[in-house]
Design a protein around this motif. Sequence first.
Motif, PDB file in Angstrom:
ATOM      1  N   VAL A   1       0.837  -1.199   0.000  1.00 59.89           N
ATOM      2  CA  VAL A   1       0.000   0.000   0.000  1.00 59.89           C
ATOM      3  C   VAL A   1       0.874   1.253   0.000  1.00 59.89           C
ATOM      4  CG1 VAL A   1      -1.626   1.339   1.393  1.00 59.89           C
ATOM      5  CG2 VAL A   1      -1.996  -1.102   1.058  1.00 59.89           C
ATOM      6  N   TRP A   2       1.930   1.251   0.809  1.00 62.94           N
ATOM      7  CA  TRP A   2       2.827   2.403   0.848  1.00 62.94           C
ATOM      8  C   TRP A   2       3.452   2.633  -0.534  1.00 62.94           C
ATOM      9  CZ3 TRP A   2       8.190   2.818   0.237  1.00 62.94           C
ATOM     10  CH2 TRP A   2       8.727   4.049   0.591  1.00 62.94           C
TER      11      TRP A   2
ATOM     12  N   MET B   1       3.764   5.650  -5.614  1.00 59.53           N
ATOM     13  CA  MET B   1       3.789   5.662  -7.081  1.00 59.53           C
ATOM     14  C   MET B   1       2.662   6.519  -7.656  1.00 59.53           C
ATOM     15  SD  MET B   1       4.980   1.896  -8.340  1.00 59.53           S
ATOM     16  CE  MET B   1       3.900   0.929  -7.327  1.00 59.53           C
ATOM     17  N   LEU B   2       1.531   6.579  -6.932  1.00 57.46           N
ATOM     18  CA  LEU B   2       0.417   7.405  -7.397  1.00 57.46           C
ATOM     19  C   LEU B   2       0.535   8.855  -6.946  1.00 57.46           C
ATOM     20  CD1 LEU B   2      -2.561   4.949  -6.841  1.00 57.46           C
ATOM     21  CD2 LEU B   2      -1.560   5.651  -9.010  1.00 57.46           C
ATOM     22  N   GLY B   3       1.536   9.159  -6.120  1.00 55.36           N
ATOM     23  CA  GLY B   3       1.755  10.530  -5.676  1.00 55.36           C
ATOM     24  C   GLY B   3       1.037  10.898  -4.400  1.00 55.36           C
ATOM     25  N   PHE B   4       0.575   9.921  -3.647  1.00 52.87           N
ATOM     26  CA  PHE B   4      -0.100  10.192  -2.377  1.00 52.87           C
ATOM     27  C   PHE B   4       0.878   9.987  -1.239  1.00 52.87           C
ATOM     28  CE2 PHE B   4      -3.560   8.656  -5.145  1.00 52.87           C
ATOM     29  CZ  PHE B   4      -4.335   9.800  -5.158  1.00 52.87           C
TER      30      PHE B   4
ATOM     31  N   ILE C   1      -5.623   9.766  -0.015  1.00 48.42           N
ATOM     32  CA  ILE C   1      -6.447   8.846  -0.810  1.00 48.42           C
ATOM     33  C   ILE C   1      -7.926   9.120  -0.535  1.00 48.42           C
ATOM     34  CG2 ILE C   1      -7.104   6.428  -1.123  1.00 48.42           C
ATOM     35  CD1 ILE C   1      -4.214   5.686  -0.655  1.00 48.42           C
ATOM     36  N   ARG C   2      -8.285   9.301   0.732  1.00 48.95           N
ATOM     37  CA  ARG C   2      -9.669   9.601   1.082  1.00 48.95           C
ATOM     38  C   ARG C   2     -10.123  10.899   0.440  1.00 48.95           C
ATOM     39  NH1 ARG C   2     -12.879  12.756   3.145  1.00 48.95           N
ATOM     40  NH2 ARG C   2     -11.237  14.177   3.773  1.00 48.95           N
TER      41      ARG C   2
ATOM     42  N   PRO D   1     -12.655   7.434  -7.693  1.00 53.88           N
ATOM     43  CA  PRO D   1     -12.561   6.211  -6.886  1.00 53.88           C
ATOM     44  C   PRO D   1     -11.313   5.371  -7.142  1.00 53.88           C
ATOM     45  CG  PRO D   1     -14.065   5.869  -8.703  1.00 53.88           C
ATOM     46  CD  PRO D   1     -13.649   7.316  -8.749  1.00 53.88           C
ATOM     47  N   ALA D   2     -10.516   5.701  -8.133  1.00 56.93           N
ATOM     48  CA  ALA D   2      -9.373   4.853  -8.492  1.00 56.93           C
ATOM     49  C   ALA D   2      -8.394   4.619  -7.339  1.00 56.93           C
ATOM     50  CB  ALA D   2      -8.645   5.440  -9.699  1.00 56.93           C
ATOM     51  N   PRO D   3      -7.971   5.632  -6.590  1.00 58.53           N
ATOM     52  CA  PRO D   3      -7.042   5.364  -5.486  1.00 58.53           C
ATOM     53  C   PRO D   3      -7.628   4.426  -4.430  1.00 58.53           C
ATOM     54  CG  PRO D   3      -7.052   7.689  -5.986  1.00 58.53           C
ATOM     55  CD  PRO D   3      -8.158   7.078  -6.765  1.00 58.53           C
TER      56      PRO D   3
END
Length: 111
Positions: free
Chosen positions: A63-64, A69-72, A78-79, A88-90
């Motif tokens: 998850v980390w 990788m998604l920039g979060f 994410i929320r 909703p993708a994340p």
Amino acid sequence: MNKSTRSFLITLLIVVATLAAGQAISYLLAPASWQAFIQTLPVILSMIAFWGPIIAIIAILCVWGVCRMLGFSSIEDIRRESVDENNPAPAIIFVGTMIAAILFLLVVIRP
């Protein structure tokens, strides 16, 4: 007692009664099989105690990594993206990673 607490308690009671009834029926239909499973239960629980933390660490790392990788930078990001920005993708990726970890746990633990 308010309505939501009463509803929760009734639901909990139904779940416990269903579990107890299922165990009783299982024992009545095949007592030898039920007792064999009960004798194997400590081995299964020890496997879960051993592999559970390892799988949790793997899930957290996955998850980390996916978050990075998604920039979060956090679950809160994410929320915010999923709820406030209506994307909703994340959240789907987060839940998918958790499901993959649970499936991995099911593969590792063999009774």
